[in-house]
Design an enzyme around this catalytic site. Structure first.
Site, PDB file in Angstrom:
ATOM      1  N   LYS A  92       0.752  -1.244  -0.112  1.00 36.19           N
ATOM      2  CA  LYS A  92      -0.050  -0.034   0.099  1.00 36.19           C
ATOM      3  C   LYS A  92       1.255   1.651  -0.440  1.00 36.19           C
ATOM      4  O   LYS A  92       0.554   2.734  -0.421  1.00 36.19           O
ATOM      5  CB  LYS A  92      -0.719   0.189   1.067  1.00 36.19           C
ATOM      6  CG  LYS A  92      -1.916  -1.240   1.442  1.00 36.19           C
ATOM      7  CD  LYS A  92      -2.929  -0.934   2.517  1.00 36.19           C
ATOM      8  CE  LYS A  92      -2.119  -0.794   3.784  1.00 36.19           C
ATOM      9  NZ  LYS A  92      -1.380  -1.960   4.664  1.00 36.19           N
ATOM     10  N   ARG A 127      -9.394   1.369   9.994  1.00 35.18           N
ATOM     11  CA  ARG A 127      -9.056  -0.726   9.915  1.00 35.18           C
ATOM     12  C   ARG A 127     -10.377  -1.554  11.131  1.00 35.18           C
ATOM     13  O   ARG A 127     -10.352  -1.757  10.828  1.00 35.18           O
ATOM     14  CB  ARG A 127      -7.566  -0.914  11.194  1.00 35.18           C
ATOM     15  CG  ARG A 127      -6.318  -0.100  10.267  1.00 35.18           C
ATOM     16  CD  ARG A 127      -4.968  -0.915  10.973  1.00 35.18           C
ATOM     17  NE  ARG A 127      -4.903  -2.430  10.408  1.00 35.18           N
ATOM     18  CZ  ARG A 127      -4.010  -2.578  11.106  1.00 35.18           C
ATOM     19  NH1 ARG A 127      -2.341  -1.767  11.055  1.00 35.18           N
ATOM     20  NH2 ARG A 127      -3.643  -3.610  10.841  1.00 35.18           N
ATOM     21  N   ARG A 133      12.448  -9.422   4.829  1.00 35.45           N
ATOM     22  CA  ARG A 133      13.083  -8.809   4.735  1.00 35.45           C
ATOM     23  C   ARG A 133      13.876  -7.916   6.223  1.00 35.45           C
ATOM     24  O   ARG A 133      13.891  -8.921   6.945  1.00 35.45           O
ATOM     25  CB  ARG A 133      11.751  -7.449   4.776  1.00 35.45           C
ATOM     26  CG  ARG A 133      11.011  -6.643   4.252  1.00 35.45           C
ATOM     27  CD  ARG A 133      10.243  -5.480   4.933  1.00 35.45           C
ATOM     28  NE  ARG A 133       9.420  -5.805   6.073  1.00 35.45           N
ATOM     29  CZ  ARG A 133       8.441  -5.049   5.887  1.00 35.45           C
ATOM     30  NH1 ARG A 133       7.902  -3.686   4.529  1.00 35.45           N
ATOM     31  NH2 ARG A 133       7.833  -5.002   7.115  1.00 35.45           N
ATOM     32  N   ARG A 166      13.452  -7.547  11.373  1.00 30.82           N
ATOM     33  CA  ARG A 166      12.469  -6.570  12.473  1.00 30.82           C
ATOM     34  C   ARG A 166      11.802  -7.972  13.703  1.00 30.82           C
ATOM     35  O   ARG A 166      11.487  -8.572  13.057  1.00 30.82           O
ATOM     36  CB  ARG A 166      11.979  -6.142  11.749  1.00 30.82           C
ATOM     37  CG  ARG A 166      12.130  -4.338  11.814  1.00 30.82           C
ATOM     38  CD  ARG A 166      11.273  -3.287  10.836  1.00 30.82           C
ATOM     39  NE  ARG A 166       9.665  -3.944  10.894  1.00 30.82           N
ATOM     40  CZ  ARG A 166       8.621  -3.583  10.277  1.00 30.82           C
ATOM     41  NH1 ARG A 166       8.781  -2.347   9.714  1.00 30.82           N
ATOM     42  NH2 ARG A 166       7.166  -3.422  11.290  1.00 30.82           N
ATOM     43  N   ARG A 213      -0.234 -11.173  12.589  1.00 34.05           N
ATOM     44  CA  ARG A 213      -0.755 -10.145  12.048  1.00 34.05           C
ATOM     45  C   ARG A 213      -1.172 -10.080  11.352  1.00 34.05           C
ATOM     46  O   ARG A 213      -2.940  -9.459  10.993  1.00 34.05           O
ATOM     47  CB  ARG A 213       0.725  -8.737  11.370  1.00 34.05           C
ATOM     48  CG  ARG A 213       1.710  -8.818  12.658  1.00 34.05           C
ATOM     49  CD  ARG A 213       2.890  -7.724  11.741  1.00 34.05           C
ATOM     50  NE  ARG A 213       2.931  -6.513  11.008  1.00 34.05           N
ATOM     51  CZ  ARG A 213       3.279  -6.692  10.303  1.00 34.05           C
ATOM     52  NH1 ARG A 213       4.923  -6.900  10.131  1.00 34.05           N
ATOM     53  NH2 ARG A 213       3.577  -5.171   9.806  1.00 34.05           N
TER      54      ARG A 213
END
Ligand SMILES: [Zn+2]
Length: 227
Positions: A13, A88, A127, A160, A171
């Site tokens: 996004k 959200r 990542r 992370r 998540r």
């Protein structure tokens, strides 16, 4: 044009919002950044938000919406905005709609970035970030020359906590639980546009622009009909 971007973490996004804001001269409003700025600048609503943050509470929807309102009445939002990261939940969407209605506005479109769980996991869990300079890498898509070492500064790369597999799966689960009602709400209002987000960045941008151009064409057609 007033747009909301919805989609799970890792759907891309943020990247799409940056491109679209350039192409269509819309302000990109990321609710997370906005909240941080309001707190840093010590605005009245920022101070209210800070009180909740200090107590370790979530900032109430009403305060977040007040901060968004302060932002969207500014000059650079005259042409419209892309809201990224908010709402959200269904109750947030309702508060947002009320606020816009009070300003004599409404949302024109809500883009939902649809992507499979497998693709999100691949994107997020790959990542890596440089502990020294903050540069971003991806073990599959943007690998460093030497494993675990930053090309730019030689710093160590790390993952992370948010991007670890178990956290990513959690998540995604939370995201879908929270947004199911929200998506149905916008679908009922007839403004939900689903964007398939498995493909590359460029073709996703192309699809978004196509949807927007088609909508403005049919809008001017309706106007002609009325005249
Ligand atoms: Zn580095």
């Amino acid at each position: 044009m007033r747009i909301v971007f919805l989609g799970p973490p890792g759907a891309g996004k943020g990247t799409q919002a940056e491109t679209l804001s350039r192409e269509k001269k819309l302000s990109h409003i990321s609710s997370g950044n906005l909240l941080r700025e309001a707190v840093e600048n010590g605005t009245e609503t920022g101070r209210k938000a800070q009180q909740h943050i200090n107590k370790g509470q979530l900032v109430p929807d009403k305060i977040v919406v007040d901060i968004i309102r302060e932002r969207i009445v500014k000059n650079d939002c005259k042409n419209g905005f892309i809201l990224d990261g908010f709402p959200r939940t269904l109750s947030q969407a309702i508060v947002l709609d009320e606020m816009l209605k009070n300003l004599g506005n409404k949302l024109d479109m809500v883009f939902y970035f649809a992507i499979s769980k497998e693709s999100i996991v691949l994107r997020l869990s790959g990542r890596r970030i440089c502990a020294t300079c903050g540069a971003n890498y991806h073990i599959k898509y943007v690998p460093s020359l030497e494993d675990g070492i930053c090309d730019k500064c030689g710093g160590k790369l790390y993952q992370r906590t948010d991007d670890k597999l178990e956290t990513v799966l959690e998540r995604i689960k939370v995201y879908h639980e929270q947004t199911e009602d929200l998506i149905n709400y916008y679908k009922k209002n007839g403004i939900l546009k689903e964007i398939e987000s498995e493909s590359n960045v460029e073709s996703i941008t192309e699809n978004i622009l196509k949807v927007i151009d088609n909508a403005s064409k049919s809008a001017s057609f309706v106007n002609l009909g009325v005249v």
